[in-house]
Scaffold this motif. Structure first.
Motif, PDB file in Angstrom:
ATOM      1  N   MET A   1       0.840  -1.199   0.000  1.00  0.00           N
ATOM      2  CA  MET A   1       0.000   0.000   0.000  1.00  0.00           C
ATOM      3  C   MET A   1       0.877   1.252   0.000  1.00  0.00           C
ATOM      4  N   LYS A   2       0.500   2.239  -0.782  1.00  0.00           N
ATOM      5  CA  LYS A   2       1.283   3.467  -0.867  1.00  0.00           C
ATOM      6  C   LYS A   2       1.232   4.253   0.439  1.00  0.00           C
ATOM      7  N   LYS A   3       2.263   5.056   0.671  1.00  0.00           N
ATOM      8  CA  LYS A   3       2.275   5.944   1.823  1.00  0.00           C
ATOM      9  C   LYS A   3       1.440   7.185   1.509  1.00  0.00           C
ATOM     10  N   LEU A   4       1.023   7.869   2.573  1.00  0.00           N
ATOM     11  CA  LEU A   4       0.149   9.020   2.394  1.00  0.00           C
ATOM     12  C   LEU A   4       0.823  10.143   1.618  1.00  0.00           C
ATOM     13  N   ASN A   5       2.135  10.319   1.817  1.00  0.00           N
ATOM     14  CA  ASN A   5       2.804  11.383   1.075  1.00  0.00           C
ATOM     15  C   ASN A   5       2.809  11.096  -0.427  1.00  0.00           C
ATOM     16  N   GLU A   6       2.858   9.808  -0.806  1.00  0.00           N
ATOM     17  CA  GLU A   6       2.769   9.456  -2.221  1.00  0.00           C
ATOM     18  C   GLU A   6       1.376   9.746  -2.769  1.00  0.00           C
ATOM     19  N   VAL A   7       0.358   9.475  -1.950  1.00  0.00           N
ATOM     20  CA  VAL A   7      -1.013   9.782  -2.360  1.00  0.00           C
ATOM     21  C   VAL A   7      -1.183  11.283  -2.559  1.00  0.00           C
ATOM     22  N   LEU A   8      -0.621  12.071  -1.647  1.00  0.00           N
ATOM     23  CA  LEU A   8      -0.742  13.520  -1.737  1.00  0.00           C
ATOM     24  C   LEU A   8       0.001  14.062  -2.960  1.00  0.00           C
ATOM     25  N   ILE A   9       1.179  13.525  -3.237  1.00  0.00           N
ATOM     26  CA  ILE A   9       1.942  13.943  -4.416  1.00  0.00           C
ATOM     27  C   ILE A   9       1.174  13.595  -5.699  1.00  0.00           C
ATOM     28  N   GLY A  10       0.609  12.382  -5.732  1.00  0.00           N
ATOM     29  CA  GLY A  10      -0.200  11.988  -6.892  1.00  0.00           C
ATOM     30  C   GLY A  10      -1.416  12.880  -7.066  1.00  0.00           C
ATOM     31  N   THR A  11      -2.020  13.300  -5.950  1.00  0.00           N
ATOM     32  CA  THR A  11      -3.169  14.210  -6.011  1.00  0.00           C
ATOM     33  C   THR A  11      -2.765  15.545  -6.614  1.00  0.00           C
ATOM     34  N   GLY A  12      -1.618  16.075  -6.161  1.00  0.00           N
ATOM     35  CA  GLY A  12      -1.142  17.349  -6.699  1.00  0.00           C
ATOM     36  C   GLY A  12      -0.885  17.282  -8.196  1.00  0.00           C
ATOM     37  N   SER A  13      -0.287  16.193  -8.646  1.00  0.00           N
ATOM     38  CA  SER A  13      -0.020  16.030 -10.079  1.00  0.00           C
ATOM     39  C   SER A  13      -1.316  15.957 -10.883  1.00  0.00           C
ATOM     40  N   GLU A  14      -2.293  15.236 -10.338  1.00  0.00           N
ATOM     41  CA  GLU A  14      -3.567  15.095 -11.042  1.00  0.00           C
ATOM     42  C   GLU A  14      -4.312  16.430 -11.100  1.00  0.00           C
ATOM     43  N   ILE A  15      -4.277  17.186 -10.016  1.00  0.00           N
ATOM     44  CA  ILE A  15      -4.932  18.492 -10.002  1.00  0.00           C
ATOM     45  C   ILE A  15      -4.293  19.425 -11.036  1.00  0.00           C
ATOM     46  N   TYR A  16      -2.993  19.353 -11.147  1.00  0.00           N
ATOM     47  CA  TYR A  16      -2.283  20.183 -12.130  1.00  0.00           C
ATOM     48  C   TYR A  16      -2.723  19.838 -13.557  1.00  0.00           C
ATOM     49  N   ARG A  17      -2.882  18.538 -13.825  1.00  0.00           N
ATOM     50  CA  ARG A  17      -3.258  18.112 -15.175  1.00  0.00           C
ATOM     51  C   ARG A  17      -4.715  18.437 -15.495  1.00  0.00           C
ATOM     52  N   GLU A  18      -5.582  18.363 -14.484  1.00  0.00           N
ATOM     53  CA  GLU A  18      -7.025  18.527 -14.701  1.00  0.00           C
ATOM     54  C   GLU A  18      -7.554  19.786 -14.012  1.00  0.00           C
ATOM     55  N   ILE A  19      -6.746  20.837 -13.948  1.00  0.00           N
ATOM     56  CA  ILE A  19      -7.097  22.020 -13.161  1.00  0.00           C
ATOM     57  C   ILE A  19      -8.392  22.682 -13.631  1.00  0.00           C
ATOM     58  N   ILE A  20      -8.619  22.757 -14.939  1.00  0.00           N
ATOM     59  CA  ILE A  20      -9.804  23.473 -15.436  1.00  0.00           C
ATOM     60  C   ILE A  20     -11.099  22.731 -15.100  1.00  0.00           C
ATOM     61  N   PRO A  21     -11.247  21.436 -15.450  1.00  0.00           N
ATOM     62  CA  PRO A  21     -12.501  20.753 -15.080  1.00  0.00           C
ATOM     63  C   PRO A  21     -12.694  20.631 -13.573  1.00  0.00           C
ATOM     64  N   LEU A  22     -11.612  20.453 -12.809  1.00  0.00           N
ATOM     65  CA  LEU A  22     -11.750  20.368 -11.358  1.00  0.00           C
ATOM     66  C   LEU A  22     -12.190  21.698 -10.773  1.00  0.00           C
ATOM     67  N   THR A  23     -11.704  22.798 -11.331  1.00  0.00           N
ATOM     68  CA  THR A  23     -12.142  24.116 -10.882  1.00  0.00           C
ATOM     69  C   THR A  23     -13.619  24.326 -11.175  1.00  0.00           C
ATOM     70  N   LEU A  24     -14.076  23.860 -12.327  1.00  0.00           N
ATOM     71  CA  LEU A  24     -15.497  23.975 -12.659  1.00  0.00           C
ATOM     72  C   LEU A  24     -16.359  23.175 -11.685  1.00  0.00           C
ATOM     73  N   LEU A  25     -15.877  21.999 -11.285  1.00  0.00           N
ATOM     74  CA  LEU A  25     -16.616  21.213 -10.293  1.00  0.00           C
ATOM     75  C   LEU A  25     -16.689  21.957  -8.963  1.00  0.00           C
TER      76      LEU A  25
END
Length: 234
Positions: A1-25
């Protein structure tokens, strides 16, 4: 199982890639949240949030889950998810509102007495409310990712909490801390919090529900590194 810091880093990367649709949500959910906070009494806001905002938050979770399955991340899919998940989101929202009322009434009654015993009761109730809230961290994602009913999902969320207490508490407080940091800018909170929470909660819960995927990834990376190192020696 991944560590929480890896989950948080993955979240940041995903937000960067999908910033426009996530902002609309996030803005779609805030279109309900902002007027409720600014123009309605606190008690009425507490009653309306489970009815309106929680289903929209569920819709954000649902839209991102569908995105992980290859579908488009959009407000339309968010609204479809809010309609589909109205009942479970409303039920969880009522539970959260009830916990908030318990906490407020406890500090109002016992905390205002000024006695040591009263403050001790208030502190204990605060701890109880916090643990009850944290224990429901997995609920909405279980409804979405495992298609459980709300009652079963609540029970399973409590089981996962006791099975992974440190991970669950850490994941919950990471989400709270990120929300607080976004709240410093106010606009950032209303624009990004809903989308950010959708990504983070999906990844954090998926990590617990599918621990073998992370282990297989790590093993594959290690095997790939060993093969590469062998080629370098040759």
């Amino acid at each position: 199982m991944k560590k929480l810091n890896e989950v948080l880093i993955g979240t940041g990367s995903e937000i960067y890639r999908e910033i426009i649709p996530l902002t609309l949500l996030g803005l779609t959910g805030s279109a309900v949240l902002v007027p409720a906070i600014l123009f309605l009494p606190a008690t009425l806001t507490l009653l309306l949030l489970p009815l309106i905002y929680m289903p929209l938050l569920f819709g954000s979770f649902y839209a991102y889950h569908r995105k992980t399955e290859g579908q488009k991340l959009s407000v339309r899919r968010m609204l479809a998810g809010a309609t589909k998940g109205f009942a479970p989101a409303f039920a969880l929202g009522l539970l959260m509102a009830l916990l908030g009322v318990i906490l407020w009434s406890t500090w109002w009654y016992y905390g205002g007495r000024g006695s040591l015993a009263g403050r001790a009761v208030a502190i204990f109730q605060t701890y109880f409310v916090a643990m009850a809230l944290i224990s429901q961290f997995y609920t909405l994602q279980l409804v979405i990712q495992r298609e459980m009913g709300i009652v079963r999902a609540m029970g399973e969320s409590v089981k996962l909490f006791f099975r992974h207490p440190a991970y669950t508490i850490g994941a919950f407080f990471q989400a709270v801390c990120v929300g607080v940091m976004l709240a410093v800018t106010v606009v950032g909170f209303f624009a990004l919090f809903g989308g950010m929470l959708a990504v983070y909660s999906h990844k954090a819960v998926h990590n617990v529900l599918n621990p073998d995927e992370a282990e297989e990834t790590e093993e594959g990376q290690e095997a790939g590194g060993a093969v590469y190192a062998g080629r370098e020696r040759l």
